[in-house]
Design an enzyme around this catalytic site. Structure first.
Site, short mmCIF file in Angstrom:
data_model
loop_
_atom_site.label_atom_id
_atom_site.label_comp_id
_atom_site.label_asym_id
_atom_site.label_seq_id
_atom_site.Cartn_x
_atom_site.Cartn_y
_atom_site.Cartn_z
N ASP A 127 0.84 -1.19 0.00
CA ASP A 127 0.00 0.00 0.00
C ASP A 127 0.88 1.24 0.00
O ASP A 127 1.88 1.30 0.70
CB ASP A 127 -0.91 0.00 1.23
CG ASP A 127 -2.07 0.96 1.11
OD1 ASP A 127 -2.23 1.56 0.03
OD2 ASP A 127 -2.81 1.13 2.08
N HIS B 48 -7.43 -0.55 -10.39
CA HIS B 48 -7.34 0.49 -9.36
C HIS B 48 -6.34 1.57 -9.78
O HIS B 48 -6.58 2.76 -9.56
CB HIS B 48 -6.93 -0.15 -8.03
CG HIS B 48 -7.00 0.78 -6.87
ND1 HIS B 48 -8.16 1.44 -6.50
CD2 HIS B 48 -6.04 1.19 -5.98
CE1 HIS B 48 -7.92 2.19 -5.44
NE2 HIS B 48 -6.65 2.07 -5.11
#
Length: 341
Positions: free
Chosen positions: A180, A252
């Site tokens: 992330d 994404h």
């Protein structure tokens, strides 16, 4: 082929109207913002903290925005120094604009007033509160004790509406198993992305987007790694972005990477995992000098405009959403009590 969003057709000069009620334009640098002053709240950039607590509060009847800001400002110094944690505070943008000086409020900041609904009905709920306080540290006990101190210190003017505890999962991954924050700027560049530059309204302040995304982990783990990588737009082991000729338009990456005049518009993420074994997800904590970046990222994820919804939203569901102004240190310090002699 992946298509990165390039902004509205009239965004050609690098100078953009940032909204709000002032009608002012802010000239940005190469990445959309210039270097920010050192007066941004330092906890924004305090990487490495493994334990987190997010406290969202609402004003009590009879209390004013000034009461709210004074109560929060009185906590920042003691808890961030002798308390052994970092405390970052943000306020409903209209509350901060009401009590601050005209040059201390980010022109683009505004509350999340209505749900964001995509063309297929996918919904990101608006759950705006009056204040957002983030306690972070390396020790669970310190975060817990200082979180209680925050709630107690705010109790005369605000009630706790939502409490969320978070932690770092596998050092730098989220609960999908992917790294992330790969697109995050370095700490040398982050202040210029997260906070408004000197000489502009709101200098040193940030806009933060706080959302909870609940994961459907069984459904996510039921698909292959290749399918997961197609949904994310990156390889899972090492977070290498997929090549343009194989990048799905609904990945994404395709939906969240924004470019204006050929320059990528970054935000600074401080996401962590939240929840337990049976109910868990990602606490999204995104800081920006410009609320447009955050709003546009969410609009594109929902498929607003072109009908292409982010593939990742088939496996994660937004539960909350709010925007908060995070004032500069100097602006916030004006509301803190004077130190006793």
């Amino acid at each position: 082929m992946a298509t990165r969003h390039t902004g509205p057709a009239n965004r050609t000069t690098g100078t953009r109207h940032t909204g709000g009620t002032t009608g002012r334009n802010v000239a940005h640098g190469e990445d959309g913002c210039d270097d920010a002053p050192v007066s941004a709240q330092p906890g924004i950039f305090a990487l490495g903290t493994s334990e987190h607590s997010y406290l969202e509060l609402d004003l009590l009847p009879g209390a004013t925005p000034a009461d709210l800001v004074r109560a929060a400002a009185s906590l920042v110094g003691p808890l961030s120094t002798t308390g052994g944690v970092n405390l970052v505070v943000g306020f409903r943008p209209e509350h901060w604009a009401h009590v601050s000086r005209p040059d201390e409020a980010p022109p683009s900041a505004r509350s999340w007033a209505e749900d964001l609904v995509g063309p297929d009905g996918f919904t990101m709920p608006a759950t705006q509160h009056d204040a957002w306080l983030w306690v972070a540290g390396g020790d669970r006990t310190a975060v817990f004790d200082n979180g209680r101190a925050v709630v107690a210190g705010m109790a005369p003017v605000a009630s706790l509406a939502r409490e969320t505890d978070g932690w770092l999962y596998q050092h730098d991954r989220d609960l999908t198993g992917f790294i992330d924050g790969t697109e995050n700027p370095s700490l040398l560049e982050a202040p210029g992305v997260a906070a408004l530059p000197p000489g502009t309204p709101g200098a040193g302040s940030s806009v933060v987007l706080f959302q909870l995304w609940q994961h459907d982990t069984p459904r996510w783990e039921a698909i292959s790694q290749q399918e997961q990588e197609q949904a994310m737009g990156r390889t899972k082991p090492d977070s290498v972005e997929l090549a343009e000729d194989v990048m799905p338009p609904d990945s994404h990456v395709s939906r969240t990477v924004l470019e204006v005049d050929g320059q990528e518009q970054h935000i600074f993420r401080r996401n962590v995992a939240y929840g337990g074994v049976s109910d868990h997800g990602t606490a999204f904590v995104g800081f920006s000098c410009d609320q447009w970046r955050l709003e546009e990222m969410l609009r594109r994820m929902a498929g607003v405009g072109d009908g292409i919804r982010c593939a990742l939203t088939r496996y994660v569901r937004p539960l909350t959403g709010g925007y908060y102004t995070v004032p500069s240190v100097e602006a916030l310090a004006r509301f803190a009590p004077e130190d006793p002699e």
